[in-house]
Design an enzyme around this catalytic site. Structure first.
Site, short mmCIF file in Angstrom:
data_model
loop_
_atom_site.label_atom_id
_atom_site.label_comp_id
_atom_site.label_asym_id
_atom_site.label_seq_id
_atom_site.Cartn_x
_atom_site.Cartn_y
_atom_site.Cartn_z
N HIS A 105 10.21 -2.79 10.63
CA HIS A 105 10.79 -4.07 10.24
C HIS A 105 12.33 -3.97 10.17
O HIS A 105 12.91 -3.02 10.70
CB HIS A 105 10.18 -4.56 8.92
CG HIS A 105 8.69 -4.39 8.90
ND1 HIS A 105 7.84 -5.23 9.56
CD2 HIS A 105 7.91 -3.41 8.35
CE1 HIS A 105 6.58 -4.79 9.41
NE2 HIS A 105 6.60 -3.70 8.68
N GLU A 142 9.78 -3.59 2.06
CA GLU A 142 9.34 -2.52 2.95
C GLU A 142 10.46 -2.12 3.90
O GLU A 142 10.66 -0.93 4.18
CB GLU A 142 8.12 -2.99 3.75
CG GLU A 142 7.60 -1.95 4.72
CD GLU A 142 6.49 -2.47 5.61
OE1 GLU A 142 6.12 -3.66 5.50
OE2 GLU A 142 5.99 -1.69 6.46
N HIS A 197 6.34 2.89 7.60
CA HIS A 197 5.89 1.64 6.98
C HIS A 197 5.37 1.89 5.58
O HIS A 197 5.12 3.02 5.18
CB HIS A 197 4.77 1.00 7.82
CG HIS A 197 5.22 0.56 9.16
ND1 HIS A 197 5.71 -0.70 9.40
CD2 HIS A 197 5.30 1.24 10.34
CE1 HIS A 197 6.07 -0.79 10.68
NE2 HIS A 197 5.83 0.38 11.26
N GLU A 279 1.75 4.59 7.08
CA GLU A 279 1.83 3.67 5.95
C GLU A 279 1.88 4.57 4.72
O GLU A 279 0.90 5.19 4.35
CB GLU A 279 0.59 2.76 5.90
CG GLU A 279 0.40 1.87 7.12
CD GLU A 279 1.27 0.63 7.10
OE1 GLU A 279 2.04 0.45 6.13
OE2 GLU A 279 1.19 -0.16 8.06
#
Ligand SMILES: [Zn+2]
Length: 315
Positions: A105, A142, A197, A279
């Protein structure tokens, strides 16, 4: 946010195909991981890797991004020698290795909805350019987490002699798109790529998981050559992550292995070099969030991932 079921591939039993020197190290991984309980439910990840759960638009807390001050300068050696080289050759166990870190992101994606929502070709279909990513309930994004861990990893890996490239460094207003993120690793001819992430699953879903590319061959996507090395990379990262952070593998995907294989992520489908996503935890769970917002824990996370990469590259 339910997990997209069809692309979830339960991990097959591991096959003893590794070289003898790596067996001892890798053998630690399944033992460390399989002791954890079975998953209870599926959490979700979009191609940013993060949850499709968009982050709450609130007042983000002050992020704890590191600066570039830790980076070694590229000044030439002060005493010219007969060598014309202006940069000292990197030394260390990872000298000559190229690592691309992909901070998932972008903190600016929130302000660029139309740009990040446009579809890009990921070979197996069309998918949004990028997503906003998620955030903790207190507003720690995030996108700030991934940049922070990326900086910490860069420092650790460069100390070992690796050449490290980030797909972005908070230096652009949004993105890059997922296809470009993949191309950056490909163009760098990276020896390993990790996309960072943190998930946005429901409260009570805890732990980390590493996402491995499944075999796809469609359009511009052909992951078949990278499936095996990426699995090796992912297993090493998962093992080191457990060891260094003490975190448990996800209790909601991966069946307790901390490993999930997916075929729907453009960042993996378009990669031609070994690549995984991680993650690191679930931002929407208060216990995981307490870790993700801790600088001390983020340093451990970076160290765990970096050690996994190093183990893969030194094999
Ligand atoms: Zn994400």
């Amino acid at each position: 946010m339910s997990y997209v079921g069809p692309d979830f591939d339960p991990q097959p039993p591991r096959r003893p195909r590794r070289r003898p020197l790596t067996v001892a190290l890798v053998a630690l991984v399944p033992g460390a991981l399989l002791g954890w309980g079975a998953y209870a439910a599926f959490g979700g990840s979009d191609d940013g890797g993060g949850s499709s759960d968009k982050a709450a638009v609130g007042t983000p807390t002050a992020s704890a991004r590191t600066t570039d001050s830790e980076r070694p300068s590229e000044t030439p050696t002060e005493e010219p020698t007969s060598s014309p080289s202006t940069e000292p050759a990197a030394t260390g166990p990872l000298a000559g290795k190229v690592v691309v870190i992909d901070p998932g992101h972008n903190p600016g994606n929130f302000q660029h909805a139309s740009e990040i929502n446009r579809k890009v070709d990921i070979g197996t279909g069309m998918k949004e350019c990028d997503t906003t990513g998620t955030a903790t309930n207190s507003g720690y994004r995030e996108a700030d987490f991934t940049l922070d861990v990326a900086h910490r990893m860069r420092t650790l890996l460069e100390k070992q002699g690796a050449t490290v490239e980030l797909t972005h460094d908070g230096d652009r207003s949004y993105g890059p798109c997922i296809d470009e993120r993949a191309r950056i690793g490909n163009k760098a001819e990276a020896d390993a790529v990790v996309s960072l992430h943190a998930d946005g699953a429901g409260s009570g879903n805890r732990g980390f998981h590493v996402i491995l590319p499944g075999a796809v061959n469609s359009g511009a996507a052909d992951t078949r050559p990278i499936v095996a090395p990426s699995k090796n990379l992912g297993e090493r990262i998962a093992g080191a992550f457990v060891r260094v952070t003490g975190s448990a593998p996800s209790n909601y995907v991966g069946g307790g292995t901390g490993l999930v294989t997916r075929k729907d992520l453009g960042g993996l489908n378009l990669s031609t070099v070994p690549k995984v996503f991680i993650e690191c935890g679930n931002m929407r769970d208060s216990k995981d969030a307490a870790q993700l917002t801790s600088e001390t824990w983020r340093q451990k996370a970076a160290q765990g991932i970096a050690e996994g990469i190093a183990g893969f590259l030194e094999k």
